[in-house]
Design an enzyme around this catalytic site. Structure first.
Site, mmCIF file in Angstrom:
data_model
loop_
_atom_site.group_PDB
_atom_site.id
_atom_site.type_symbol
_atom_site.label_atom_id
_atom_site.label_comp_id
_atom_site.label_asym_id
_atom_site.label_seq_id
_atom_site.Cartn_x
_atom_site.Cartn_y
_atom_site.Cartn_z
ATOM 1 N N ASP A 17 -51.740 -48.331 96.195
ATOM 2 C CA ASP A 17 -51.732 -48.728 94.836
ATOM 3 C C ASP A 17 -50.659 -50.061 95.048
ATOM 4 O O ASP A 17 -49.543 -49.756 95.047
ATOM 5 C CB ASP A 17 -51.174 -47.843 93.788
ATOM 6 C CG ASP A 17 -50.977 -48.430 92.377
ATOM 7 O OD1 ASP A 17 -51.017 -49.452 92.363
ATOM 8 O OD2 ASP A 17 -50.934 -47.603 91.501
ATOM 9 N N ARG A 32 -53.431 -45.086 104.593
ATOM 10 C CA ARG A 32 -54.757 -44.878 104.314
ATOM 11 C C ARG A 32 -55.278 -45.557 103.162
ATOM 12 O O ARG A 32 -56.436 -46.171 102.841
ATOM 13 C CB ARG A 32 -55.158 -43.425 104.216
ATOM 14 C CG ARG A 32 -54.821 -42.698 102.953
ATOM 15 C CD ARG A 32 -55.397 -41.429 103.023
ATOM 16 N NE ARG A 32 -54.890 -40.470 101.816
ATOM 17 C CZ ARG A 32 -54.907 -40.696 100.427
ATOM 18 N NH1 ARG A 32 -55.731 -41.579 99.990
ATOM 19 N NH2 ARG A 32 -54.233 -40.063 99.880
ATOM 20 N N SER A 33 -54.364 -45.529 102.184
ATOM 21 C CA SER A 33 -54.535 -46.147 100.661
ATOM 22 C C SER A 33 -53.353 -46.458 100.020
ATOM 23 O O SER A 33 -52.181 -45.894 100.214
ATOM 24 C CB SER A 33 -55.263 -44.809 99.827
ATOM 25 O OG SER A 33 -55.439 -45.290 98.617
ATOM 26 N N CYS A 40 -50.511 -40.465 101.944
ATOM 27 C CA CYS A 40 -50.959 -42.023 101.818
ATOM 28 C C CYS A 40 -50.396 -42.792 103.305
ATOM 29 O O CYS A 40 -51.110 -43.325 103.818
ATOM 30 C CB CYS A 40 -50.367 -42.711 100.439
ATOM 31 S SG CYS A 40 -51.231 -41.889 98.878
ATOM 32 N N HIS A 98 -55.476 -51.492 97.057
ATOM 33 C CA HIS A 98 -56.115 -52.048 95.917
ATOM 34 C C HIS A 98 -55.409 -52.072 94.889
ATOM 35 O O HIS A 98 -53.968 -51.728 94.481
ATOM 36 C CB HIS A 98 -57.041 -50.613 95.429
ATOM 37 C CG HIS A 98 -56.199 -49.370 95.620
ATOM 38 N ND1 HIS A 98 -56.056 -48.568 96.729
ATOM 39 C CD2 HIS A 98 -55.351 -48.530 94.725
ATOM 40 C CE1 HIS A 98 -55.424 -47.574 96.327
ATOM 41 N NE2 HIS A 98 -55.023 -47.529 95.433
ATOM 42 N N ARG A 107 -44.941 -45.081 125.050
ATOM 43 C CA ARG A 107 -45.782 -45.569 124.340
ATOM 44 C C ARG A 107 -46.557 -44.585 123.335
ATOM 45 O O ARG A 107 -47.590 -44.492 122.685
ATOM 46 C CB ARG A 107 -47.061 -46.444 124.862
ATOM 47 C CG ARG A 107 -46.583 -47.584 125.711
ATOM 48 C CD ARG A 107 -47.649 -48.588 126.314
ATOM 49 N NE ARG A 107 -48.322 -47.744 127.200
ATOM 50 C CZ ARG A 107 -48.302 -47.917 128.443
ATOM 51 N NH1 ARG A 107 -47.498 -48.642 128.780
ATOM 52 N NH2 ARG A 107 -48.962 -47.432 129.358
ATOM 53 N N ARG A 108 -45.799 -43.291 123.419
ATOM 54 C CA ARG A 108 -45.882 -42.053 122.649
ATOM 55 C C ARG A 108 -45.276 -41.638 121.535
ATOM 56 O O ARG A 108 -45.415 -40.515 121.163
ATOM 57 C CB ARG A 108 -46.213 -41.076 123.698
ATOM 58 C CG ARG A 108 -47.143 -41.361 124.923
ATOM 59 C CD ARG A 108 -47.420 -40.360 125.788
ATOM 60 N NE ARG A 108 -48.178 -40.612 127.041
ATOM 61 C CZ ARG A 108 -48.532 -39.957 128.047
ATOM 62 N NH1 ARG A 108 -47.745 -38.835 128.106
ATOM 63 N NH2 ARG A 108 -49.160 -40.258 129.059
ATOM 64 N N TYR A 157 -55.528 -51.682 90.686
ATOM 65 C CA TYR A 157 -56.169 -50.738 89.534
ATOM 66 C C TYR A 157 -56.595 -51.668 88.428
ATOM 67 O O TYR A 157 -55.922 -52.667 88.256
ATOM 68 C CB TYR A 157 -55.318 -49.595 89.097
ATOM 69 C CG TYR A 157 -55.317 -48.482 89.924
ATOM 70 C CD1 TYR A 157 -56.534 -47.476 89.717
ATOM 71 C CD2 TYR A 157 -54.416 -48.051 90.883
ATOM 72 C CE1 TYR A 157 -56.587 -46.340 90.627
ATOM 73 C CE2 TYR A 157 -54.518 -46.981 91.589
ATOM 74 C CZ TYR A 157 -55.571 -46.049 91.439
ATOM 75 O OH TYR A 157 -55.549 -45.068 92.179
#
Length: 282
Positions: free
Chosen positions: A186, A183-184, A157, A224, A137-138, A226
């Site tokens: 478009d 993390r983010s 990202c 997100h 599990r690593r 834009y």
């Protein structure tokens, strides 16, 4: 009907209807004319794709499969952070005069560490563990290395993968699954690009490890759209999904480091027209 299309349509509707606007906030990205690039965002989007059922390329517009493949090999196979090793221009905005994007992505995958089994970089460690200790599990890669962030031209990202193996009743092969953390994102410019990339990565690794590709779980902290993309997204998700294509991966390749973009193909990939000249916030 393509499941990936329906998932994408539902995700975009959810962002547009239930997301929050960043207008008026102190944001980093700007448009080419210098104005701030605001978004409608949704926190914590989780999408699940079962690669045993279909390959997740949307048909609402074409996703360039070989370019996706080229970039994923650039990161995980070539372990490069120089655009001169890449056959597309997606990273040109962040490269310096030498072509480098700093200590990002492929650079981090290629950093070797000392283990009890010997010196290995992150990709070699994944391959070693899946072949020798598949139920661990690593089994993780991580490119978000804080001590090097100041030397990256763009923070990663899609920054980590977690690999997990399961057994399927009635099958003599193990099933390989992956969690992709981002993390983010478009959504218009990059969502299906990332999904296809990591689906390909999962399928390549499964093949060389003698496993069956299973589920890709895509976790996006900040998904997100834009402000200047909203009418484009609205037009895109009004289209009628077409049947999913069939993915082909060259079965002759047994070594991860021997794959090339010519070893993948989408058969029966019919799509709606491409949306051209999508503005990109930098």
């Amino acid at each position: 009907m393509s499941y990936a299309d329906q998932l994408f349509i539902n995700m975009c509707h959810d962002i547009l209807e239930h997301g929050t606007s960043t207008e008026g906030e102190k944001v980093r990205p700007k448009w080419e004319d210098g104005s701030f690039a605001y978004t409608i965002k949704r926190f914590g989007v989780v999408n699940r794709y079962d690669l045993r059922k279909e390959f997740p390329a949307i048909t609402l517009r074409k996703t360039a499969l070989k370019s996706c493949m080229d970039e994923i090999l650039w990161i995980y196979q070539k372990k490069s952070a120089n655009i001169h090793d890449l056959n597309s221009h997606v990273w040109d905005e962040w490269a310096d005069e030498t072509g480098s994007i700093g200590k990002a992505y492929g650079y981090q995958i290629g950093v070797k560490s000392q283990y009890k089994e010997g010196m290995m970089d992150q990709m070699d460690r994944v391959l070693y563990d899946l072949k020798n200790n598949p139920f661990s599990r690593r089994i993780i890669t991580n490119t978000y290395v804080h001590e090097d962030l100041s030397e990256m031209h763009l923070y990663p990202c899609a920054y980590s993968t977690t690999w997990n193996v399961t057994e399927e009743k009635g099958s003599d092969k193990l099933v390989l699954n992956m969690v992709l953390n981002q993390r983010s994102q478009d959504v218009l410019a990059a969502n299906n690009w990332s999904v296809c990339q990591y689906a390909i990565l999962l399928m390549m690794v499964a093949q060389v490890c003698g496993m069956v590709p299973g589920e890709l779980l895509h976790v996006i902290a900040d998904a997100h759209i834009y402000d200047r993309h909203i009418p484009l997204v609205e037009e895109l998700i009004s289209r009628e999904p077409l049947p999913a294509p069939t993915f082909w991966l060259n079965p002759e390749v047994k070594n991860f480091y021997e794959f090339t973009p010519d070893d993948v193909r989408l058969d029966g990939y019919e799509t709606h027209p491409q949306i051209k000249n999508i503005p990109i916030a930098v």
